[in-house]
Design an enzyme around this catalytic site. Sequence first.
Site, PDB file in Angstrom:
ATOM      1  N   GLY A  47       4.041   1.596 -17.269  1.00  0.00           N
ATOM      2  CA  GLY A  47       2.968   2.191 -16.454  1.00  0.00           C
ATOM      3  C   GLY A  47       1.664   2.217 -17.228  1.00  0.00           C
ATOM      4  CG  PHE A  81      -2.208   0.734   1.014  1.00  0.00           C
ATOM      5  CD1 PHE A  81      -3.039   0.483  -0.072  1.00  0.00           C
ATOM      6  CD2 PHE A  81      -2.589   1.722   1.914  1.00  0.00           C
ATOM      7  CE1 PHE A  81      -4.221   1.198  -0.252  1.00  0.00           C
ATOM      8  CE2 PHE A  81      -3.767   2.447   1.744  1.00  0.00           C
ATOM      9  CZ  PHE A  81      -4.581   2.180   0.656  1.00  0.00           C
ATOM     10  CD  GLU A 111      10.676   0.567  -9.462  1.00  0.00           C
ATOM     11  OE1 GLU A 111      10.437  -0.510  -8.914  1.00  0.00           O
ATOM     12  OE2 GLU A 111       9.819   1.189 -10.101  1.00  0.00           O
ATOM     13  CE  LYS A 147       9.239  -0.306 -15.923  1.00  0.00           C
ATOM     14  NZ  LYS A 147       9.537   1.111 -15.685  1.00  0.00           N
TER      15      LYS A 147
END
Length: 332
Positions: A150, A11, A206, A221
């Site tokens: 993203g 979270f 990050e 990625k």
Amino acid sequence: MKTVRCSILGFGAIGQGVAEVLLMKKEYLESIGLEVLVVAVVDSKGATVNPEGVDLADCLARKRTVGTVAIEKLTGVEIIRSIAHELVIETTPTNIVTGGVGLQNMFTAFETGKDVVTSNKGPLTLKYRELMEAAKAAGSNFRFEATVGGSMPVINLANEVLAGNQLKSIKGILNGTCNYILTRMLEERASYKDILTESMELGIAETDPTYDVEGIDTACKLVILANAIFGRDATYKDVEVTGITKITPEALEMAYERGHVIKLIGEVSRERIHVAPRLVPINHPLAVRGILNVASIDTELAGEITVTGKGAGPIETASAVLSDLVAIYGNR
Ligand SMILES: NC(=O)c1ccc[n+]([C@@H]2O[C@H](COP(=O)([O-])OP(=O)(O)OC[C@H]3O[C@@H](n4cnc5c(N)ncnc54)[C@H](O)[C@@H]3O)[C@@H](O)[C@H]2O)c1
Ligand SMILES: N[C@@H](CCO)C(=O)O
Ligand code: NA
């Protein structure tokens, strides 16, 4: 109305972005027949749990004021095993050495027959094949558009929208933090250190920002694209990696005077996976600015298809999580 019960594991910037987007999109989701009920929210200190649905606004407020949602000392794995739900939204930090807690969360989710939507690159970079096999064996959905670019669609674009088209390579900018740093160093002569600190405050870097500036994040990625789109069985060690830490303001200015910008460019094909700073002509489609990402997909039938979009940021990344959720449960 179909009810989808889900947990949000992790979270931080993205987990909170997902919570905000679920609140913003409640009516839209209901309009397509979905009630999304978050039954647990977990951070590093513990969890808030309610099988009837937690109060997301309250979780967000407590995270901002107290710094945690922890009411019960439960981990992600314990939540996955003990609370009935269909979907695990996995947004814990990327760790490419061990896969981090995300790897355990994903395997446990599949073991218990749950679907997974994630923004976490670590597990996919380390154990792509094993995760795919576990998902397949369980009959689970596993979607991860948020892990690359993203908000910018690239995985689902290549595999679904461009289905049937053999793809030769994908080349572009896949790290928003590096692009933000390089853009502002050139355009505002801002200091590398200040922009990196700002990137962390904006929630685009990050958890460990060396992943961004050393090119590690872009490499992850590219590994995901290699596996998910080019059918390879690649891991991080298959990538040639150079980051942006040695790029000076002088080098950026000299390049600019000669009509170029320096960009951290990643490229993946069936033969090679590499990332390094490269000179790009100022008006080239890959010369995007700020936190934008860009990907040029070289296709067999359609030539080059180039997409661009915000590669990082809580709400932006949550938009990719939302589209994966709708792809699984919506009646599109
Ligand atoms: N920030 C971005 O723009 C962005 C974009 C795309 C993908 N991602 C990826 O999404 C993931 C989350 O990124 P972020 O920016 O939100 O990171 P963050 O550091 O802001 O948040 C990480 C969260 O995970 C929690 N966490 C840490 N260890 C945990 C544990 N053992 N159990 C449960 N929770 C734990 C932390 O408490 C924190 O709430 C990362 O894998 C990252 O690579 C980030
Ligand atoms: N830190 C990453 C987040 C998106 O994966 C970036 O800056 O692109
Ligand atoms: Na994406």
